[in-house]
Design a protein around this motif. Structure first.
Motif, PDB file in Angstrom:
ATOM      1  N   SER A  32       0.835  -1.201   0.000  1.00  0.00           N
ATOM      2  CA  SER A  32       0.000   0.000   0.000  1.00  0.00           C
ATOM      3  C   SER A  32       0.875   1.259   0.000  1.00  0.00           C
ATOM      4  CB  SER A  32      -0.926  -0.010   1.216  1.00  0.00           C
ATOM      5  OG  SER A  32      -1.674   1.171   1.283  1.00  0.00           O
ATOM      6  N   PHE A  33       1.892   1.257   0.833  1.00  0.00           N
ATOM      7  CA  PHE A  33       2.844   2.368   0.908  1.00  0.00           C
ATOM      8  C   PHE A  33       3.530   2.580  -0.446  1.00  0.00           C
ATOM      9  CE2 PHE A  33       7.134   3.963   1.705  1.00  0.00           C
ATOM     10  CZ  PHE A  33       6.916   5.014   2.585  1.00  0.00           C
ATOM     11  N   THR A  34       3.919   1.479  -1.081  1.00  0.00           N
ATOM     12  CA  THR A  34       4.602   1.544  -2.376  1.00  0.00           C
ATOM     13  C   THR A  34       3.683   2.106  -3.456  1.00  0.00           C
ATOM     14  OG1 THR A  34       6.013  -0.305  -1.744  1.00  0.00           O
ATOM     15  CG2 THR A  34       5.844   0.169  -4.103  1.00  0.00           C
ATOM     16  N   ILE A  35       2.433   1.678  -3.448  1.00  0.00           N
ATOM     17  CA  ILE A  35       1.458   2.203  -4.406  1.00  0.00           C
ATOM     18  C   ILE A  35       1.258   3.706  -4.168  1.00  0.00           C
ATOM     19  CG2 ILE A  35      -0.959   2.120  -5.155  1.00  0.00           C
ATOM     20  CD1 ILE A  35      -0.895  -0.910  -4.366  1.00  0.00           C
ATOM     21  N   THR A  36       1.193   4.092  -2.915  1.00  0.00           N
ATOM     22  CA  THR A  36       1.040   5.508  -2.571  1.00  0.00           C
ATOM     23  C   THR A  36       2.205   6.318  -3.106  1.00  0.00           C
ATOM     24  OG1 THR A  36      -0.205   4.938  -0.576  1.00  0.00           O
ATOM     25  CG2 THR A  36       0.777   7.141  -0.655  1.00  0.00           C
ATOM     26  N   TYR A  37       3.409   5.810  -2.915  1.00  0.00           N
ATOM     27  CA  TYR A  37       4.598   6.478  -3.451  1.00  0.00           C
ATOM     28  C   TYR A  37       4.498   6.619  -4.970  1.00  0.00           C
ATOM     29  CZ  TYR A  37       9.240   6.936  -5.383  1.00  0.00           C
ATOM     30  OH  TYR A  37      10.308   7.338  -6.153  1.00  0.00           O
ATOM     31  N   HIS A  38       4.074   5.559  -5.639  1.00  0.00           N
ATOM     32  CA  HIS A  38       3.965   5.619  -7.103  1.00  0.00           C
ATOM     33  C   HIS A  38       2.901   6.627  -7.549  1.00  0.00           C
ATOM     34  CE1 HIS A  38       6.831   2.766  -8.807  1.00  0.00           C
ATOM     35  NE2 HIS A  38       6.793   2.248  -7.602  1.00  0.00           N
ATOM     36  N   ALA A  39       1.876   6.799  -6.768  1.00  0.00           N
ATOM     37  CA  ALA A  39       0.886   7.840  -7.085  1.00  0.00           C
ATOM     38  C   ALA A  39       1.564   9.207  -7.055  1.00  0.00           C
ATOM     39  CB  ALA A  39      -0.268   7.791  -6.092  1.00  0.00           C
ATOM     40  N   MET A  40       2.435   9.403  -6.066  1.00  0.00           N
ATOM     41  CA  MET A  40       3.158  10.680  -5.970  1.00  0.00           C
ATOM     42  C   MET A  40       4.138  10.845  -7.131  1.00  0.00           C
ATOM     43  SD  MET A  40       3.689  10.755  -1.849  1.00  0.00           S
ATOM     44  CE  MET A  40       4.275  12.456  -1.680  1.00  0.00           C
ATOM     45  N   ILE A  41       4.779   9.764  -7.537  1.00  0.00           N
ATOM     46  CA  ILE A  41       5.685   9.820  -8.697  1.00  0.00           C
ATOM     47  C   ILE A  41       4.905  10.236  -9.939  1.00  0.00           C
ATOM     48  CG2 ILE A  41       6.859   8.279 -10.353  1.00  0.00           C
ATOM     49  CD1 ILE A  41       8.764   9.245  -8.277  1.00  0.00           C
ATOM     50  N   ARG A  42       3.732   9.664 -10.114  1.00  0.00           N
ATOM     51  CA  ARG A  42       2.912  10.027 -11.287  1.00  0.00           C
ATOM     52  C   ARG A  42       2.555  11.513 -11.268  1.00  0.00           C
ATOM     53  NH1 ARG A  42       1.313   5.515 -13.986  1.00  0.00           N
ATOM     54  NH2 ARG A  42       1.240   3.565 -12.811  1.00  0.00           N
ATOM     55  N   ALA A  43       2.178  12.014 -10.109  1.00  0.00           N
ATOM     56  CA  ALA A  43       1.855  13.438 -10.002  1.00  0.00           C
ATOM     57  C   ALA A  43       3.096  14.289 -10.258  1.00  0.00           C
ATOM     58  CB  ALA A  43       1.274  13.745  -8.625  1.00  0.00           C
ATOM     59  N   GLY A  44       4.237  13.859  -9.739  1.00  0.00           N
ATOM     60  CA  GLY A  44       5.490  14.577  -9.983  1.00  0.00           C
ATOM     61  C   GLY A  44       5.848  14.594 -11.457  1.00  0.00           C
ATOM     62  N   LYS A  45       5.628  13.475 -12.139  1.00  0.00           N
ATOM     63  CA  LYS A  45       5.867  13.432 -13.590  1.00  0.00           C
ATOM     64  C   LYS A  45       4.943  14.404 -14.313  1.00  0.00           C
ATOM     65  CE  LYS A  45       7.469   8.743 -14.530  1.00  0.00           C
ATOM     66  NZ  LYS A  45       7.049   7.470 -15.135  1.00  0.00           N
ATOM     67  N   ALA A  46       3.677  14.440 -13.896  1.00  0.00           N
ATOM     68  CA  ALA A  46       2.729  15.373 -14.519  1.00  0.00           C
ATOM     69  C   ALA A  46       3.223  16.806 -14.362  1.00  0.00           C
ATOM     70  CB  ALA A  46       1.338  15.209 -13.898  1.00  0.00           C
ATOM     71  N   LEU A  47       3.768  17.113 -13.192  1.00  0.00           N
ATOM     72  CA  LEU A  47       4.314  18.454 -12.964  1.00  0.00           C
ATOM     73  C   LEU A  47       5.494  18.729 -13.884  1.00  0.00           C
ATOM     74  CD1 LEU A  47       4.111  21.020 -11.193  1.00  0.00           C
ATOM     75  CD2 LEU A  47       5.718  19.904  -9.617  1.00  0.00           C
ATOM     76  N   MET A  48       6.363  17.750 -14.043  1.00  0.00           N
ATOM     77  CA  MET A  48       7.494  17.911 -14.967  1.00  0.00           C
ATOM     78  C   MET A  48       6.993  18.139 -16.387  1.00  0.00           C
ATOM     79  SD  MET A  48      10.434  15.204 -13.788  1.00  0.00           S
ATOM     80  CE  MET A  48      11.740  16.018 -14.745  1.00  0.00           C
ATOM     81  N   TYR A  49       6.035  17.307 -16.818  1.00  0.00           N
ATOM     82  CA  TYR A  49       5.479  17.448 -18.169  1.00  0.00           C
ATOM     83  C   TYR A  49       4.861  18.828 -18.363  1.00  0.00           C
ATOM     84  CZ  TYR A  49       5.739  12.296 -18.281  1.00  0.00           C
ATOM     85  OH  TYR A  49       6.133  10.986 -18.232  1.00  0.00           O
ATOM     86  N   ALA A  50       4.190  19.327 -17.339  1.00  0.00           N
ATOM     87  CA  ALA A  50       3.545  20.642 -17.425  1.00  0.00           C
ATOM     88  C   ALA A  50       4.569  21.754 -17.615  1.00  0.00           C
ATOM     89  CB  ALA A  50       2.712  20.911 -16.170  1.00  0.00           C
ATOM     90  N   HIS A  51       5.778  21.532 -17.112  1.00  0.00           N
ATOM     91  CA  HIS A  51       6.855  22.511 -17.281  1.00  0.00           C
ATOM     92  C   HIS A  51       7.691  22.233 -18.538  1.00  0.00           C
ATOM     93  CE1 HIS A  51       5.952  23.685 -13.146  1.00  0.00           C
ATOM     94  NE2 HIS A  51       6.623  24.779 -13.412  1.00  0.00           N
ATOM     95  N   GLY A  52       7.282  21.237 -19.325  1.00  0.00           N
ATOM     96  CA  GLY A  52       7.971  20.934 -20.576  1.00  0.00           C
ATOM     97  C   GLY A  52       9.182  20.032 -20.420  1.00  0.00           C
ATOM     98  N   TYR A  53       9.308  19.342 -19.289  1.00  0.00           N
ATOM     99  CA  TYR A  53      10.440  18.451 -19.050  1.00  0.00           C
ATOM    100  C   TYR A  53       9.993  16.996 -19.027  1.00  0.00           C
ATOM    101  CZ  TYR A  53      12.875  22.647 -17.470  1.00  0.00           C
ATOM    102  OH  TYR A  53      13.433  23.887 -17.396  1.00  0.00           O
ATOM    103  N   LEU A  54      10.971  16.124 -19.272  1.00  0.00           N
ATOM    104  CA  LEU A  54      10.768  14.688 -19.145  1.00  0.00           C
ATOM    105  C   LEU A  54      11.761  14.163 -18.122  1.00  0.00           C
ATOM    106  CD1 LEU A  54      10.586  13.698 -22.925  1.00  0.00           C
ATOM    107  CD2 LEU A  54       8.673  13.958 -21.346  1.00  0.00           C
ATOM    108  N   PRO A  55      11.362  13.156 -17.329  1.00  0.00           N
ATOM    109  CA  PRO A  55      12.325  12.582 -16.385  1.00  0.00           C
ATOM    110  C   PRO A  55      13.459  11.880 -17.143  1.00  0.00           C
ATOM    111  CG  PRO A  55      10.119  11.665 -16.049  1.00  0.00           C
ATOM    112  CD  PRO A  55      10.056  12.549 -17.240  1.00  0.00           C
ATOM    113  N   THR A  56      14.611  11.831 -16.530  1.00  0.00           N
ATOM    114  CA  THR A  56      15.746  11.148 -17.150  1.00  0.00           C
ATOM    115  C   THR A  56      15.539   9.642 -17.071  1.00  0.00           C
ATOM    116  OG1 THR A  56      16.921  11.086 -15.056  1.00  0.00           O
ATOM    117  CG2 THR A  56      17.352  12.977 -16.480  1.00  0.00           C
ATOM    118  N   ALA A  57      16.249   8.920 -17.923  1.00  0.00           N
ATOM    119  CA  ALA A  57      16.165   7.461 -17.897  1.00  0.00           C
ATOM    120  C   ALA A  57      16.937   6.898 -16.704  1.00  0.00           C
ATOM    121  CB  ALA A  57      16.706   6.883 -19.198  1.00  0.00           C
TER     122      ALA A  57
END
Length: 131
Positions: A32-57
């Motif tokens: 459950s904790f891990t899924i919660t963390y991944h939800a935050m990662i998804r939101a963080g990625k959305a924020l990066m995308y909104a600023h025109g960036y992509l996460p590094t590989a």
């Protein structure tokens, strides 16, 4: 330019992941904790995308966490520190199979993740009101 479809998909999935984390909590706190963390990662990625960036590989999770911290700023340092701590705890679980997440930690993490995702959505809609 930002990929608005991808931003919306990441936010929708982040919210769905939190629902799943709540359902799984009784049977497996660490997952459950891990899924919660991944939800935050998804939101963080959305924020990066909104600023025109992509996460590094390489070290993509660390990149997303650090970027989010910069955008949120000192005002929201508590959320950034929790997000980074969750990244490290998730790493321990995924790579070392450590299962030591308490019920209170899961519940507080889900609560923080909801606040985090709402805040990111607000920031994104301030930048891109058309979303």
């Amino acid at each position: 330019p930002p990929d608005f479809k991808q931003i919306a998909m990441q936010i929708r999935r982040a919210r769905r992941d939190l629902q799943t984390a709540e359902k799984v909590m009784a049977s497996d706190r660490t997952w459950s904790f891990t899924i919660t963390y991944h939800a935050m990662i998804r939101a963080g990625k959305a924020l990066m995308y909104a600023h025109g960036y992509l996460p590094t590989a390489i070290r993509s999770h660390k990149t997303v966490v650090d970027f989010t911290g910069v955008v949120l700023g000192d005002e929201h340092d508590d959320l950034f520190r929790r997000f980074d701590r969750m990244r490290r705890r998730r790493h321990d679980f995924i790579y070392d199979a450590l299962n030591n997440i308490s019920e209170s930690e899961v519940k507080s993490s889900i609560k923080a993740a909801k606040r985090f995702i709402d805040m990111i959505l607000q920031l994104i809609t301030e930048i891109h009101p058309q979303l």
